[in-house]
Each structure stands twice: as C-alpha cells, then as structure tokens.
Design an enzyme around this catalytic site. Structure first.
Site, short mmCIF file in Angstrom:
data_model
loop_
_atom_site.label_atom_id
_atom_site.label_comp_id
_atom_site.label_asym_id
_atom_site.label_seq_id
_atom_site.Cartn_x
_atom_site.Cartn_y
_atom_site.Cartn_z
N HIS A 278 -7.89 -5.36 1.05
CA HIS A 278 -6.69 -4.58 0.73
C HIS A 278 -5.46 -5.05 1.53
O HIS A 278 -4.40 -5.30 0.96
CB HIS A 278 -6.97 -3.10 0.99
CG HIS A 278 -5.81 -2.22 0.68
ND1 HIS A 278 -5.18 -2.23 -0.56
CD2 HIS A 278 -5.16 -1.30 1.43
CE1 HIS A 278 -4.19 -1.35 -0.53
NE2 HIS A 278 -4.16 -0.79 0.66
N ASP B 187 -9.99 -6.67 -3.16
CA ASP B 187 -9.42 -5.32 -3.19
C ASP B 187 -9.60 -4.74 -4.58
O ASP B 187 -8.68 -4.74 -5.41
CB ASP B 187 -7.93 -5.37 -2.80
CG ASP B 187 -7.31 -3.99 -2.73
OD1 ASP B 187 -8.04 -2.98 -2.81
OD2 ASP B 187 -6.07 -3.92 -2.57
N SER C 38 0.78 -1.23 0.00
CA SER C 38 0.00 0.00 0.00
C SER C 38 0.82 1.29 0.00
O SER C 38 1.60 1.51 -0.91
CB SER C 38 -0.95 -0.05 1.22
OG SER C 38 -1.99 0.89 1.04
#
Ligand SMILES: *[C@@H]1O[C@H](CO)[C@@H](O)[C@H](O)[C@H]1NC(C)=O
Ligand SMILES: *[C@@H]1O[C@H](CO)[C@@H](O)[C@H](O)[C@H]1NC(C)=O
Length: 260
Positions: free
Chosen positions: A238, A211, A160
């Site tokens: 995610h 995700d 991320s």
C-alpha cells in the site's frame, strides 16, 4: 540643502538598481517565483496551523533562477523560469517528515521543483489544528494552504488517507491543479464515473501491485481520468513509495518533466 540633494542621489541610485534588477530577472517567471520572497519557511502568521516542510538543500528555495538540471524545449533551447510547486500530502500513519526521510523533498528540489510537504490537520506538527469533518472544509483547507504558499496551480501528490482532501479538490477545482499524483487514495467511490471522466488534469496513478485493497479499488475510478498514466510498482504494498522509492522517484520525475 546639501543633505536633501544627497538623499535624492541615494534615491536615484536605489531606483536604478531596482529597475536594473527587474530587467535582469529571467523572463517568464512562474507565479511561484514571484511569491517566494513572501513565503518564509515557517511564518507563523501566514501559515497559521499549517506545518510546512521543504527541502533541506542549501538555500532551501533552491533553484528558482538556477536549475540544476537544465530543461529544453522542442527546439533544443534551454527553458528557464518554469519551476512549479509540488505539494505533498501524506497517509494516515505518516507525516510530512516521511517525504523528508525518503529523500523526495530533496530530489524534487534538486530537479528544480519547489517541493513542499505539509502535515494535514490532526497529524504531525499540525496536531493542534481542528480536524476537517466536511468535504467542503477539506477542499477549502487545501486552497488556503496553496494561497499561503503562494502557489496557484501545484502538482498534488496524495497517498491514501489524503485522498479525502485531494479528490474533492481535483473534482471541484481541476483548474487549480497542474498535475495530480494519487497513490492508492481513499474516497474514490464518493464520486461518480462521469465526474472522473470530465477531469483533464494530467495524472500519474501510482500503486503497489500487492496493494489489492485500496490500490486496486482506487484504480477503478482513477483510470477513468482521461489524461492518466499508470505507474504500478511491482511487488510493492500500500505505501508503495516506501517499498520502492527509486522506482517511485523515477516515475514522478518523468511525469513532472512532461508538465512544464
Ligand atoms: C488553529 O490552531 C489554534 C490553536 O493553536 C486553534 O484555536 C484554531 O481553531 C485552529 N484553526 C484551525 C482553522 O484549525
Ligand atoms: C496529457 O498530459 C500530458 C502531461 O502528462 C500533456 O503533455 C498532454 O498535453 C495532456 N494531454 C491532453 C489531451 O490534455
């Protein structure tokens, strides 16, 4: 005079032991092994502003000369001294402690890898460090971290938010990565398709199938990397490594085992 001779004898003994130890060390040590003595767990000088977390197994830098899982080359001979570093970054809502809590640091160490997680500037115990506003600054920061840790070519795990750090490094200094494990990183659209297509670094692209935002968005760019393997985690979101840690660890270990 007698004292002088005595000193000479001591010196000779010390020298012989040094030479002997040197000869006894396994050949083909990686650069990481050579550096391990110079990198204590938390040296405030060399790791200035870098908060480092490692495995909590006994010995801490556990398996430099003693791999718990023996590795074999194509001819079935045991391979030694091919340990390399795995550097773990973290997402916006997480820190290096996430990898400790999830067991990732210990699992990697148990398999003979030197696992190091850091708190990126502005996060966790690196709260006081200056935030990095430029791409160049973030790239240089990671190069500085690698230098402090004594590793020239780690495998980089980057979920991320940490894509802001890892992607510029991957695309500008591919020679500095042994492998790349992006997990739905942010910032993939800052680079052109052609840039991804030129990167030969072996990559394990991990994402959760639920995700649909960053996961599928980053996939568009990451699957342009010529040497990538996809690792979709079924039904995961995610932070897919938190949803399915066992699948994540299995895919990661499989990927790492092919890199040595
Ligand atoms: C490191 O932290 C100190 C405060 O402890 C700060 O003054 C300094 O600017 C920081 N350096 C970097 C590169 O972030
Ligand atoms: C691709 O990566 C794998 C490791 O995952 C490596 O064994 C292989 O040699 C790489 N292939 C190329 C063409 O670089």
């Amino acid at each position: 005079m007698g004292l002088g001779r005595h000193k000479l004898v001591v010196l000779a003994v010390v020298l012989s032991i040094t030479v002997l130890l040197y000869l006894l060390l396994p050949s083909g040590q990686s650069e990481d092994e050579v550096h391990k003595a110079e990198v204590p767990r938390s040296d405030p000088q060399s790791n200035a502003n870098i908060s480092v977390r490692t495995a909590t197994l006994a010995g801490d830098w556990p398996t430099f000369y003693r791999e718990t899982v023996p590795r074999y080359d194509g001819g079935g001979r045991e391979v030694r001294g091919r340990v390399f570093a795995v550097l773990l970054l973290h997402g916006q809502a997480f820190t290096s402690k996430t990898w400790e809590d999830l067991g990732t640091l210990n699992i990697l160490a148990e398999h003979g890898y030197r696992a190091v997680a850091i708190d990126l500037p502005g996060y966790g115990e690196s709260m006081h460090a200056l935030p990095m506003s430029s791409e160049k600054g973030r790239t240089e920061y990671l190069l500085h971290v690698m230098e402090s840790l004594g590793t020239r070519q780690p495998v980089l795990i980057s979920p991320s938010m940490s894509g802001l750090f890892s992607l510029p490094l991957l695309l500008q200094h591919p020679d500095r990565l042994k492998g790349f494990v992006p997990i739905a990183p942010v910032g993939t659209k800052s680079f052109k398709a052609q840039q991804y297509q030129q990167i030969q670094v072996p990559s394990l692209v991990v994402y959760g199938t639920r995700d649909t935002n960053l996961g599928s968005q980053s996939l568009e760019s990451l699957q342009l990397l010529p040497n990538h393997t996809l690792s979709p985690l079924e039904g995961a979101g995610h932070a897919c490594y938190l949803d399915h840690p066992e699948e994540f660890h299995a895919a990661l270990l499989m990927f790492l085992s092919k890199l040595s």
